[in-house]
Design a protein around this motif. Structure first.
Motif, PDB file in Angstrom:
ATOM      1  N   ASN A   1     -44.668  34.261 -30.072  1.00  0.00           N
ATOM      2  CA  ASN A   1     -44.862  33.581 -28.792  1.00  0.00           C
ATOM      3  C   ASN A   1     -44.333  32.148 -28.773  1.00  0.00           C
ATOM      4  OD1 ASN A   1     -46.116  35.655 -27.264  1.00  0.00           O
ATOM      5  ND2 ASN A   1     -47.972  35.359 -28.469  1.00  0.00           N
ATOM      6  N   SER A   2     -43.463  31.802 -29.685  1.00  0.00           N
ATOM      7  CA  SER A   2     -42.920  30.442 -29.750  1.00  0.00           C
ATOM      8  C   SER A   2     -42.284  30.007 -28.432  1.00  0.00           C
ATOM      9  CB  SER A   2     -41.892  30.315 -30.877  1.00  0.00           C
ATOM     10  OG  SER A   2     -42.495  30.482 -32.130  1.00  0.00           O
ATOM     11  N   VAL A   3     -41.461  30.864 -27.842  1.00  0.00           N
ATOM     12  CA  VAL A   3     -40.781  30.512 -26.595  1.00  0.00           C
ATOM     13  C   VAL A   3     -41.789  30.346 -25.466  1.00  0.00           C
ATOM     14  CG1 VAL A   3     -39.169  31.318 -24.826  1.00  0.00           C
ATOM     15  CG2 VAL A   3     -38.582  31.527 -27.217  1.00  0.00           C
ATOM     16  N   LYS A   4     -42.751  31.228 -25.390  1.00  0.00           N
ATOM     17  CA  LYS A   4     -43.771  31.150 -24.338  1.00  0.00           C
ATOM     18  C   LYS A   4     -44.527  29.824 -24.413  1.00  0.00           C
ATOM     19  CE  LYS A   4     -47.801  33.580 -22.549  1.00  0.00           C
ATOM     20  NZ  LYS A   4     -48.689  34.728 -22.721  1.00  0.00           N
ATOM     21  N   ILE A   5     -44.903  29.419 -25.595  1.00  0.00           N
ATOM     22  CA  ILE A   5     -45.639  28.163 -25.786  1.00  0.00           C
ATOM     23  C   ILE A   5     -44.737  26.967 -25.473  1.00  0.00           C
ATOM     24  CG2 ILE A   5     -46.799  26.701 -27.486  1.00  0.00           C
ATOM     25  CD1 ILE A   5     -47.676  29.416 -28.834  1.00  0.00           C
TER      26      ILE A   5
ATOM     27  N   GLU B   1     -45.316  29.655 -33.455  1.00  0.00           N
ATOM     28  CA  GLU B   1     -46.337  29.582 -32.408  1.00  0.00           C
ATOM     29  C   GLU B   1     -47.600  28.840 -32.836  1.00  0.00           C
ATOM     30  OE1 GLU B   1     -48.616  33.879 -32.862  1.00  0.00           O
ATOM     31  OE2 GLU B   1     -47.030  33.699 -31.375  1.00  0.00           O
ATOM     32  N   ALA B   2     -47.954  28.902 -34.080  1.00  0.00           N
ATOM     33  CA  ALA B   2     -49.183  28.254 -34.550  1.00  0.00           C
ATOM     34  C   ALA B   2     -49.045  26.736 -34.651  1.00  0.00           C
ATOM     35  CB  ALA B   2     -49.595  28.821 -35.907  1.00  0.00           C
ATOM     36  N   TYR B   3     -47.818  26.222 -34.582  1.00  0.00           N
ATOM     37  CA  TYR B   3     -47.582  24.807 -34.867  1.00  0.00           C
ATOM     38  C   TYR B   3     -47.019  23.996 -33.702  1.00  0.00           C
ATOM     39  CZ  TYR B   3     -47.723  27.181 -39.327  1.00  0.00           C
ATOM     40  OH  TYR B   3     -48.071  27.990 -40.368  1.00  0.00           O
ATOM     41  N   ILE B   4     -46.453  24.645 -32.702  1.00  0.00           N
ATOM     42  CA  ILE B   4     -45.697  23.932 -31.672  1.00  0.00           C
ATOM     43  C   ILE B   4     -46.536  22.905 -30.919  1.00  0.00           C
ATOM     44  CG2 ILE B   4     -44.372  24.177 -29.532  1.00  0.00           C
ATOM     45  CD1 ILE B   4     -43.642  27.002 -30.539  1.00  0.00           C
ATOM     46  N   GLU B   5     -47.674  23.312 -30.404  1.00  0.00           N
ATOM     47  CA  GLU B   5     -48.483  22.396 -29.594  1.00  0.00           C
ATOM     48  C   GLU B   5     -48.942  21.185 -30.404  1.00  0.00           C
ATOM     49  OE1 GLU B   5     -51.426  25.012 -27.963  1.00  0.00           O
ATOM     50  OE2 GLU B   5     -50.184  25.420 -26.206  1.00  0.00           O
ATOM     51  N   ASN B   6     -49.373  21.409 -31.625  1.00  0.00           N
ATOM     52  CA  ASN B   6     -49.812  20.309 -32.479  1.00  0.00           C
ATOM     53  C   ASN B   6     -48.642  19.381 -32.811  1.00  0.00           C
ATOM     54  OD1 ASN B   6     -51.755  18.848 -34.017  1.00  0.00           O
ATOM     55  ND2 ASN B   6     -51.006  19.858 -35.861  1.00  0.00           N
ATOM     56  N   PHE B   7     -47.495  19.965 -33.140  1.00  0.00           N
ATOM     57  CA  PHE B   7     -46.296  19.175 -33.425  1.00  0.00           C
ATOM     58  C   PHE B   7     -45.925  18.311 -32.224  1.00  0.00           C
ATOM     59  CE2 PHE B   7     -41.688  18.812 -32.883  1.00  0.00           C
ATOM     60  CZ  PHE B   7     -41.360  18.070 -34.017  1.00  0.00           C
TER      61      PHE B   7
END
Length: 89
Positions: A49-53, A16-22
């Motif tokens: 929250n990986s799936v939610k993001i 979750e901490a990396y998905i949006e930036n990636f």
């Protein structure tokens, strides 16, 4: 000269901490080098929250595919699953 197509496949496991930036950084670079781009996010049974993001990204970008595995199968299986869904890019 740009390459015609590119698929970016990644697994999600407590990411979750990396998905949006990636996603943002990968999009920016990939759009410079290819004409058609797709992202395949494979949730490997993550409990954060990986799936939610990833779902919020998917809802905004039709180039994104989100695959949710039923449990944690490991990074290798998640990536192979994503590659099986890739459209040959």
């Amino acid at each position: 000269m740009k390459i015609e197509r590119l698929s970016i496949v990644t697994s999600l496991y407590f990411s979750e901490a990396y998905i949006e930036n990636f996603y943002r950084r990968s999009s920016k670079v990939a759009e410079k080098i290819c004409n058609q781009l797709e992202f395949i996010f494979v949730d490997d049974g993550s409990l954060d929250n990986s799936v939610k993001i990833a779902k919020s990204i998917w809802q905004k970008d039709s180039r994104v595919t989100l695959i949710k595995l039923s449990k944690n199968f490991g990074n290798h299986k998640a990536l192979i699953t994503g590659l099986e869904y890739a459209k040959g890019y």
